[in-house]
Write an enzyme that holds these catalytic residues in place. Structure first.
Site, PDB file in Angstrom:
ATOM      1  CE1 TYR A 271     136.017  38.505  28.065  1.00 14.14           C
ATOM      2  CE2 TYR A 271     135.698  36.859  29.772  1.00 14.14           C
ATOM      3  CZ  TYR A 271     136.529  37.533  28.893  1.00 14.14           C
ATOM      4  OH  TYR A 271     137.862  37.230  28.854  1.00 14.14           O
TER       5      TYR A 271
ATOM      6  CE  LYS B 265     125.741   6.845  39.195  1.00 16.03           C
ATOM      7  NZ  LYS B 265     124.502   6.153  38.775  1.00 16.03           N
TER       8      LYS B 265
END
Ligand SMILES: *Cc1c(COP(=O)(O)O)cnc(C)c1O
Length: 355
Positions: A251, A34
């Site tokens: 950042y 899946k």
């Protein structure tokens, strides 16, 4: 083209499937593919699992993709059909389906199929997600047994806590009460139960994560369970910076050097599926040498400490996860599990199958 690529090893898949058979020598194996083969590509992984006894997916479209590619093993729909109309595809493509609620039985009773199909009747053994309650299970089974559209019934449940050493005790008591003395096959075990709950193996095991070489059990590494990583997420350095003590990277300036530091910039960021929550110190390998990430992961890049890797330069190969850096170690640094990282590799990352 950016240098990032996800390599998929077919030999590793075959090895992990063989490992499932070592753990559960008497069971047939339903390979759970899946979520696009846990992020590896449905048809990529099917190629490495040709020896499986069956496949399991969620939606009819995934099952049809397997049939169109020529796979003839049983294909199980893990949540069954979502509407009566989908029984047309179940019939046309000869799919097996889970039955976990009463409407699915009604749809089966009212359908016109070209031939009866096999159903996996799901018991809720305590997870309280899908399945019939123990008190309702026998009635559902009787209905299916007398339904002309049903050829075979497999009794099934899914464990909430198979990764904990005594985590299936209560569920197995429920299973014993409800499934005892029945002339039907049973399917109970996911990967965690395959490796550490041998009394749950029964007739059909349903491994997922272990086929991909990640661990189903937080306290045990995949390598210690005899599993090999199927995906290597690889990229390269696209910049190298020398920074001084007191200077920062990325950042938020979350990493501040306390000494002269050589910083490599890797072409991989959270838009590729690398977890933004993995902070400074997450394991990573440059030129085959283990080191650590630095600072905050950006959208398309992340920084890595190459102070002690003299040969590191633009173009040096970087392993984000794979054989040197277990995906489970990166996941742990990000507060999640290997499953999530593997499933989240972005569609912009090219996949290359080898073996
Ligand atoms: C996903 C799933 C599995 C496989 O679980 P793993 O932990 O990946 O082995 C097995 N059974 C069911 C019903 C599932 O939904």
């Amino acid at each position: 083209m950016r240098p990032i690529v996800a390599h998929i090893s077919l030999p590793a898949l075959a090895h992990n499937l063989a490992q499932v058979r070592q753990y559960a020598p008497h069971a047939k194996v339903i390979s759970v593919v899946k979520a696009n083969g846990y992020g590896h590509g449905l048809l990529n992984v099917a190629q490495g699992l040709t020896d499986t006894d069956a496949f399991a997916v969620l939606s009819p479209s995934e099952a049809i993709a397997l049939r169109d590619a020529g796979y003839q093993q049983p294909v199980l729909l893990l949540e069954g059909v979502f509407s009566a109309e989908q029984l047309v595809d179940v019939d046309r493509y000869r799919l097996d389906m889970v039955v976990h609620h009463a409407a699915q039985i009604t749809w089966l009773q009212q359908a016109t199929l070209s031939a009866p199909i096999r159903v996996f009747l799901k018991l809720d053994s305590g997870m309280h997600r899908l399945g019939f309650q123990p008190a309702d299970y026998q009635h559902a089974r009787t209905q299916l047994a007398s339904c002309a559209n049903v050829s075979d019934i497999v009794l099934m449940t899914h464990f909430a806590n198979a990764d904990v050493s005594n985590g299936v005790t209560q569920a197995m008591q429920t299973v014993a009460q409800v499934m005892a003395d029945q002339p039907y096959q049973r399917s109970l075990a996911n990967s965690a139960a395959v490796v550490q709950q041998p009394h749950t193996h029964a007739d059909w095991v349903r491994p997922g994560i272990m086929l991909y070489g990640a661990t189903p059990i937080a306290e045990k590494t995949a390598a210690s369970l005899g599993l090999k990583p199927v995906m290597t997420l690889q990229s390269a350095l696209i910049s190298v910076q020398e920074i001084q003590a007191g200077e920062s990277v990325g950042y938020g300036s979350l990493f501040i050097a306390d000494k002269p530091t050589k910083v490599g910039i890797v072409a991989c960021g959270y838009a590729d599926g690398y977890p933004r929550h993995a902070g400074t110190g997450t394991p990573i390998a440059v030129n085959g040498k283990l080191t650590r990430t630095l600072g905050r992961v950006s959208m398309d890049m992340l920084a890595v400490d190459v102070t002690d890797i003299a040969e590191a330069q633009i173009g040096s190969p970087v392993e984000l996860w794979g054989a040197l850096v277990p995906v489970d170690a990166v996941a742990q640094a990000a507060g999640t599990i290997g499953y999530e990282l593997l499933c989240a590799v972005a569609s912009r990352v090219p996949f290359k199958v080898y073996g």
